[in-house]
Design an enzyme around this catalytic site. Structure first.
Site, PDB file in Angstrom:
ATOM      1  N   ASP A 215       0.862  -1.177   0.000  1.00 21.60           N
ATOM      2  CA  ASP A 215       0.000   0.000   0.000  1.00 21.60           C
ATOM      3  C   ASP A 215       0.895   1.223   0.000  1.00 21.60           C
ATOM      4  OD1 ASP A 215      -0.953   0.732   3.450  1.00 21.60           O
ATOM      5  OD2 ASP A 215       0.990   0.538   2.479  1.00 21.60           O
ATOM      6  N   SER A 216       0.279   2.403   0.166  1.00 17.77           N
ATOM      7  CA  SER A 216       1.146   3.588   0.067  1.00 17.77           C
ATOM      8  C   SER A 216       2.044   3.657   1.277  1.00 17.77           C
ATOM      9  CB  SER A 216       0.287   4.835   0.022  1.00 17.77           C
ATOM     10  OG  SER A 216      -0.336   4.991   1.283  1.00 17.77           O
ATOM     11  N   GLY A 217       1.460   3.399   2.467  1.00 15.21           N
ATOM     12  CA  GLY A 217       2.257   3.500   3.695  1.00 15.21           C
ATOM     13  C   GLY A 217       2.581   4.926   4.036  1.00 15.21           C
ATOM     14  N   GLY A 218       2.682   5.776   3.039  1.00 15.35           N
ATOM     15  CA  GLY A 218       3.020   7.156   3.354  1.00 15.35           C
ATOM     16  C   GLY A 218       1.793   8.035   3.405  1.00 15.35           C
ATOM     17  N   PHE A 219       0.603   7.420   3.520  1.00 15.07           N
ATOM     18  CA  PHE A 219      -0.595   8.268   3.389  1.00 15.07           C
ATOM     19  C   PHE A 219      -0.578   9.353   4.446  1.00 15.07           C
ATOM     20  CE2 PHE A 219      -3.614   7.408   6.778  1.00 15.07           C
ATOM     21  CZ  PHE A 219      -2.985   6.356   7.405  1.00 15.07           C
TER      22      PHE A 219
ATOM     23  N   ASP B 160      -3.909   6.957  -4.471  1.00  9.99           N
ATOM     24  CA  ASP B 160      -5.093   7.780  -4.217  1.00  9.99           C
ATOM     25  C   ASP B 160      -4.695   8.940  -3.313  1.00  9.99           C
ATOM     26  OD1 ASP B 160      -4.556   6.437  -1.935  1.00  9.99           O
ATOM     27  OD2 ASP B 160      -6.629   5.964  -1.447  1.00  9.99           O
TER      28      ASP B 160
ATOM     29  N   GLY C 191      -9.163   5.726   3.877  1.00  7.47           N
ATOM     30  CA  GLY C 191      -9.475   7.001   4.517  1.00  7.47           C
ATOM     31  C   GLY C 191     -10.356   6.895   5.735  1.00  7.47           C
TER      32      GLY C 191
ATOM     33  N   ASP D  44      -5.442  -4.893   7.557  1.00  7.04           N
ATOM     34  CA  ASP D  44      -4.047  -4.738   7.973  1.00  7.04           C
ATOM     35  C   ASP D  44      -4.021  -3.717   9.099  1.00  7.04           C
ATOM     36  OD1 ASP D  44      -4.136  -2.225   6.014  1.00  7.04           O
ATOM     37  OD2 ASP D  44      -2.340  -2.034   7.297  1.00  7.04           O
TER      38      ASP D  44
ATOM     39  N   CYS E 190       1.187 -20.816  19.662  1.00  4.34           N
ATOM     40  CA  CYS E 190       2.386 -20.006  19.373  1.00  4.34           C
ATOM     41  C   CYS E 190       3.282 -20.070  20.614  1.00  4.34           C
ATOM     42  CB  CYS E 190       1.987 -18.556  19.091  1.00  4.34           C
ATOM     43  SG  CYS E 190       3.397 -17.422  19.019  1.00  4.34           S
TER      44      CYS E 190
ATOM     45  N   HIS F  85       3.139 -13.040  19.922  1.00  5.23           N
ATOM     46  CA  HIS F  85       1.865 -13.465  20.520  1.00  5.23           C
ATOM     47  C   HIS F  85       0.704 -12.663  19.952  1.00  5.23           C
ATOM     48  CE1 HIS F  85      -1.456 -14.132  23.279  1.00  5.23           C
ATOM     49  NE2 HIS F  85      -1.497 -12.811  23.434  1.00  5.23           N
TER      50      HIS F  85
HETATM   51  C1  LIG Z   1       1.127   3.436  -3.857  1.00  8.58           C
HETATM   52  C2  LIG Z   1       0.109   3.944  -3.170  1.00  8.58           C
HETATM   53  C3  LIG Z   1      -1.044   3.132  -2.752  1.00  8.58           C
HETATM   54  O1  LIG Z   1      -1.967   4.025  -2.121  1.00  8.58           O
HETATM   55  C4  LIG Z   1      -2.533   3.635  -0.917  1.00  8.58           C
HETATM   56  O2  LIG Z   1      -2.231   2.602  -0.375  1.00  8.58           O
HETATM   57  N1  LIG Z   1      -3.455   4.516  -0.430  1.00  8.58           N
HETATM   58  C5  LIG Z   1      -4.002   4.483   0.832  1.00  8.58           C
HETATM   59  N2  LIG Z   1      -3.363   3.848   1.818  1.00  8.58           N
HETATM   60  C6  LIG Z   1      -3.926   3.868   3.073  1.00  8.58           C
HETATM   61  C7  LIG Z   1      -3.229   3.248   4.110  1.00  8.58           C
HETATM   62  C8  LIG Z   1      -3.756   3.300   5.395  1.00  8.58           C
HETATM   63  N3  LIG Z   1      -3.258   2.834   6.557  1.00  8.58           N
HETATM   64  C9  LIG Z   1      -4.124   3.245   7.496  1.00  8.58           C
HETATM   65  N4  LIG Z   1      -3.841   3.004   8.812  1.00  8.58           N
HETATM   66  C10 LIG Z   1      -4.270   3.815   9.878  1.00  8.58           C
HETATM   67  N5  LIG Z   1      -5.192   3.902   6.995  1.00  8.58           N
HETATM   68  C11 LIG Z   1      -4.982   3.961   5.647  1.00  8.58           C
HETATM   69  C12 LIG Z   1      -5.696   4.552   4.615  1.00  8.58           C
HETATM   70  C13 LIG Z   1      -5.146   4.516   3.319  1.00  8.58           C
HETATM   71  C14 LIG Z   1      -5.808   5.165   2.221  1.00  8.58           C
HETATM   72  O3  LIG Z   1      -6.902   5.756   2.359  1.00  8.58           O
HETATM   73  N6  LIG Z   1      -5.205   5.131   0.996  1.00  8.58           N
END
Ligand SMILES: C=CCOC(=O)Nc1nc2cc3[nH]c(NC)nc3cc2c(=O)[nH]1
Length: 372
Positions: free
Chosen positions: A92-96, A146, A216, A266, A306, A335
């Site tokens: 996922d983006s991880g940097g959101f 996104d 989101g 996740d 475990c 755990h």
């Molecule tokens: C390459 C880019 C791929 O883009 C995305 O993965 N976008 C995206 N990632 C999220 C990750 C989240 N982790 C959490 N944890 C608290 N909430 C999340 C919400 C989003 C979200 O709305 N969008």
């Protein structure tokens, strides 16, 4: 691999029991993905993660594009070989959070321009670049790029971000290299506005994806508002594809979301809280720093297969946490992930047996009793 990649094996009310086939193996759903942000599930080896029953792990595009870079991971054979995980991986983006820190980034139709939080270097993430990065990582499940707006936000800003995300989703679909066993998931945005969520779901379905995430929601909206959004959004998503609730959540969030038709999750909670000395248990959350555990010879939970749950006393874990020993973080993370996997396995069995309502009643009774 031929035919549909997601099989819906059983339903019980709105709850679903399924199986997702990927290039690196299958995932029994409902499933929980441990978070491996920078190509490691913190404090756990891949063998420890596999021993919990986890089948798919998550890694972050943003973190890996900065360090060590997607190109280096590709030169070393891809993320599976790099991190020693041979099962499915979702990126996922991880940097959101970074994306939503205005000082660090600008957003325009082209994409997101931001400065690395590591060394201040400038980067641009476009839909096309996001697809290329996840291809280089060899992700089994790729997430569209996104714009996730931090909550609360002006309705106009939420609408504009959702509509831009739809235009980006179309560009991602175009740029994604379709191969058997590799999937591209769209991400529903729209804040807590049912009409915007419906517009986003319809727009993504028109483009067509292998799975649909609800984004989101995990930060700041609260469980009631999150469940309200799921009540509106999940029924608008195609039943034949997996539904993924990003970044969620606590055990009661998972149970409530499975009851509303979600298949994949996740969250950093099991690993992050393990590093702070917290252990999940059927009696509710325990903080092993607490003196009440200092001479408790019992393991955390003998019903969980475990070693961290079965083979060490709470007294020993209390000692490790109090002395800040590395093994404390390892055993509690191990755990907690195993606890989450046991919860998912129990939900899968309950849906198969048509007794998910009874499972929810029992889960809530235990929890309410413990939350006193
Ligand atoms: C390459 C880019 C791929 O883009 C995305 O993965 N976008 C995206 N990632 C999220 C990750 C989240 N982790 C959490 N944890 C608290 N909430 C999340 C919400 C989003 C979200 O709305 N969008």
């Amino acid at each position: 691999m031929t035919g549909p990649s997601f099989a819906l094996l059983a339903t019980d009310g709105v709850a679903r029991r399924g199986r997702l086939a990927t290039a690196h193996g299958t995932v029994e759903t409902p499933a929980f993905m441990p978070v491996g942000t920078a190509a490691t599930v913190k404090a756990l080896t891949p063998a420890m993660v596999a021993a919990t029953g986890a089948q798919m792990v998550l890694a972050n595009t943003y973190h890996l594009m900065l360090r060590p870079s997607a190109e280096r991971i590709a030169r070393l054979g891809g993320l599976h070989r790099f991190m020693g995980w041979d099962g499915p991986i979702l990126t996922d983006s991880g940097g959101f959070q970074v994306m939503s820190l205005a000082s660090l980034r600008t957003i325009n139709e082209t994409g997101v321009q931001f400065r690395s939080h590591v060394d201040g270097a400038r980067y641009e993430l476009t839909p096309e670049r996001a697809m290329e990065i996840q291809y280089l990582l060899d992700a089994d499940v790729t997430m569209v790029l996104d714009e996730c707006v931090a909550h609360p936000a002006e309705p106009d800003a939420v609408a504009e971000a959702m509509r831009r995300s739809l235009r980006w989703a179309a560009r991602c679909r175009e740029a994604f290299r379709a191969r058997p066993g590799y999937h591209l998931f769209g991400i529903v945005q729209g804040g807590i506005d049912p009409a915007l969520r419906a517009e986003s779901a319809a727009g993504l379905r028109a483009i067509g994806f292998d799975g649909y995430a609800v984004g989101g929601l995990a930060v700041g909206v609260g469980q009631a508002a999150m469940f309200d959004v799921l009540d509106v959004t999940a029924p608008l998503l195609p039943a034949a594809q997996p539904r993924y609730l990003m970044g969620v959540g606590k055990p009661d969030d998972l149970v409530g979301a499975v009851a509303r038709g979600i298949d994949l999750f996740d969250c950093v909670i099991p690993t992050r809280s393990g590093r702070t000395g917290q252990a999940f248990s059927r009696e509710g959350a325990l903080n092993l720093r607490n003196a009440c555990h200092a001479e408790d010879p019992r393991p955390l939970d003998e019903s969980i297969p475990c070693p961290a749950s079965r083979d060490f006393s709470r007294a020993y874990l209390h000692h490790l946490v109090r002395t800040n020993e590395i093994l404390g973080a390892m055993l509690l993370s191990w755990h907690n992930v195993a606890y989450y996997q046991q919860l998912m396995a129990d939900m899968r069995a309950a849906i198969e047996a048509g007794r998910f309502d009874a499972f929810c009643d029992d889960f809530n009774r235990r929890r309410s009793g413990d939350d006193q």
